[in-house]
Design an enzyme around this catalytic site. Structure first.
Site, short mmCIF file in Angstrom:
data_model
loop_
_atom_site.label_atom_id
_atom_site.label_comp_id
_atom_site.label_asym_id
_atom_site.label_seq_id
_atom_site.Cartn_x
_atom_site.Cartn_y
_atom_site.Cartn_z
N ASP A 176 0.88 -0.97 0.03
CA ASP A 176 0.12 0.16 0.04
C ASP A 176 0.98 1.26 0.18
OD1 ASP A 176 -1.60 2.26 0.75
OD2 ASP A 176 -2.93 0.98 1.51
N HIS A 177 1.06 2.00 -1.22
CA HIS A 177 2.29 2.77 -1.21
C HIS A 177 2.09 4.04 -0.33
CE1 HIS A 177 -0.34 4.97 -4.01
NE2 HIS A 177 0.48 6.13 -3.84
N HIS A 239 -5.68 3.12 1.09
CA HIS A 239 -4.76 4.10 1.43
C HIS A 239 -5.76 4.68 2.69
CE1 HIS A 239 -2.92 3.07 -2.10
NE2 HIS A 239 -3.44 3.98 -3.00
C1 BG6 Z 1 -3.36 4.79 -6.32
C2 BG6 Z 1 -4.75 4.95 -6.90
O1 BG6 Z 1 -3.33 3.65 -5.52
O2 BG6 Z 1 -3.37 6.02 -5.82
C3 BG6 Z 1 -4.95 6.27 -7.75
O3 BG6 Z 1 -4.83 3.63 -7.79
C4 BG6 Z 1 -4.53 7.44 -7.28
O4 BG6 Z 1 -5.86 6.18 -8.44
C5 BG6 Z 1 -3.05 7.13 -6.51
O5 BG6 Z 1 -4.21 8.41 -8.23
C6 BG6 Z 1 -2.92 8.24 -5.64
O6 BG6 Z 1 -1.51 8.22 -5.03
P1 BG6 Z 1 -0.58 9.40 -4.63
O7 BG6 Z 1 0.80 8.81 -4.07
O8 BG6 Z 1 -0.63 10.25 -5.74
O9 BG6 Z 1 -1.51 10.26 -3.69
#
Ligand code: BG6
Length: 500
Positions: A176-177, A239
């Site tokens: 989960d980045h 997230h």
């Molecule tokens: C991803 C989603 O996991 O997270 C995207 O699939 C989204 O739709 C993105 O844009 C948002 O990540 P960050 O790091 O730009 O907030």
């Protein structure tokens, strides 16, 4: 100081895809530059596309900075065409790994990164297992799994069963980045390394908690995927709930993978389930419509490429819920996420209870009558405390003021990308910032009644909101006795107008 990881080969499935080029290759390059990669290391990209090592390197170079020194890094990259369903291809993969291993003096440690559509995860893991590549005995064998981790509770449970058929839980790293973001990890430090916050961090002092993850971009080129997914599955289930987990968890016994993950699972288990019939009361969904932003016309969601013209997929979702435990009993949590909102901002706002007796006349600024602690995840990462001070001069007028910390004030430190941190952690065998299987399933249990309600009851409205606004009006009115914070790009600005 951490030691460099043990020598190994990183195999990326889906290597010709967007994620590899945009995120993984730059993250690996940053690790290379900081000399954090193992002494002996190689990346083997695999996917259906027919590419040579040279072609793979050339493509990768387009995503690397135009500076000297990238050539040596590119020498670490190799490529092998492979179809996830073809057993012979996996035999070839095995011998390629052996050859590469002896050339680079890397014994048999492998990390497999699944950056393919989830529909082929099972084929890949089975084929790896049949070739004896999943066994972690003399060597480490780890599996990184990209999202989406399932599309509902049942599919996530099935996926867990399938993965755990071929790999042990301690070999599986579910990404989960958001957990890789420096500012998310800093929440643990803010909460548990300071004596001033934790005593107030409960129902006695906190009125409500807000989590916002807003994006100004629309669905871009991902219509095919997004129209099947929507904001609930794409952002909230993973997230946003992880951010709730870090905000609401009890102090872990130690900073270690299982201790932290145990506390996060407890938060999810304590979240009061929303019944299917209660969904309209607790959840608002919306979809962006055509509009003009800063003088430029912007398409509505249904006009975007790859989107069904009658699509009811939500590009915005806001939810209210309670966490039924001693710390949080009765404190409402409000979380929202959406595409084509006025700014790209992710933040957590802790609203403290107001003083029991108002002694001083106040400058009334709507939404700013309480003390707030804003934890800014991105951009302008930092922390903002809003409190009241005396307006200088005659009388005793109180006015809101800000005290803030910006990461950018820290000496010359560039925040590492989420993928850089997460890749390095997996190389080190540290799963703290990866989701455990049970936590992912618990998170799906929370959103499953919403999925069911929307599917079974088409009368539940999908509210339109003009692109570039803060979502449907219904979501604006969700908060009892208060309103959402309207964040801007800069942490300390707020108001309704935001710079895009
Ligand atoms: C991803 C989603 O996991 O997270 C995207 O699939 C989204 O739709 C993105 O844009 C948002 O990540 P960050 O790091 O730009 O907030």
């Amino acid at each position: 100081m951490r030691m460099n990881p043990e020598n190994h080969i990183l195999v990326i499935f889906g290597a010709s895809g967007d994620l590899t080029n945009r995120k993984l290759i730059p993250a690996l390059y940053d690790l290379y530059q900081k000399q954090l990669l193992p002494k002996n290391f190689a990346v083997l990209g695999v996917s259906r596309t027919n590419l040579s090592d040279e072609e793979f390197r050339k493509k990768a170079s387009e995503y690397l900075p135009a500076e000297g020194g990238t050539n040596k890094f590119q020498d670490l990259l190799f490529y092998e065409p492979l179809s996830p369903t073809n057993k012979d291809d996996f035999k070839r993969l095995k011998s390629k790994l052996k050859k590469l291993g002896s050339k680079k003096d890397i014994a048999g440690n492998y990390i497999f990164y699944l950056s393919t559509p989830p529909s082929v995860y099972e084929d890949i893991t089975r084929n790896l297992s049949e070739q004896g590549l999943s066994k972690s005995e003399r060597f480490f064998r780890r599996l990184i799994v990209e999202k989406p981790f399932g599309t509902d509770l049942l599919s996530a449970q099935k996926l867990n069963v399938n993965l755990l058929h071929f790999f042990d839980e301690n070999q599986v790293y579910r990404i989960d980045h958001y957990l890789g973001k420096e500012s998310v990890q800093n929440m643990l430090v803010t909460r548990f390394a300071n004596g001033i916050f934790e005593p107030l961090w409960n129902r006695n002092f906190i009125e409500r908690i807000e989590v916002t993850s807003a994006e100004s971009l629309g669905v871009e080129s991902r219509g095919g995927y997004y129209d099947q997914s929507g904001a609930l599955r794409d952002m909230l289930q993973n997230h946003l709930l992880q951010l709730v987990g870090f905000t609401a968890m009890e102090p872990p016994v130690v900073i270690e993978a299982n201790a932290i993950r145990n506390e996060i699972v407890k938060v999810f288990q304590s979240l009061r389930p929303i019944k299917e019939c209660e969904v309209p009361e607790f959840v608002v969904r919306g979809q962006y419509t055509a509009s003009t932003i800063q003088g430029k016309p912007v398409k509505g969601y249904r006009e975007e490429k790859g989107i069904h013209p009658d699509s009811r997929t939500e590009t915005f979702v806001a939810m209210k819920f309670f966490i039924d435990n001693w710390r949080w009993g009765g404190v409402p949590f409000y979380i929202r996420t959406g595409k084509r909102l006025p700014a790209r901002v992710t933040e957590i706002v802790i609203h403290f209870k107001q003083v029991p007796h108002h002694l001083f006349p106040s400058v009334v600024i709507p939404g700013q009558m309480d003390n707030q602690l804003v934890i800014r995840i991105q951009p302008d990462e930092g922390i903002l405390l809003k409190f009241r001070m005396k307006t200088p001069g005659a009388g005793f007028q109180a006015q809101p003021v800000n005290m803030n910390f910006h990461y950018s004030d820290l000496a010359e430190v560039r925040l590492p990308s989420a993928y850089e941190r997460l890749l390095l952690d997996c190389m080190q065998g540290d799963a703290t910032l990866y989701s455990r299987g049970d936590a992912v399933e618990e998170a799906w249990k929370i959103v499953q009644p919403i999925i069911d309600a929307w599917q079974n009851n088409p009368d539940i409205p999908v509210y339109g909101y003009p692109a570039g606004t803060w979502g449907p009006e219904m979501a604006e009115n969700m908060i009892v006795n208060g309103q959402w914070r309207y964040p801007c790009k800069n942490l300390t600005n707020d108001g309704t107008y935001c710079e895009l």
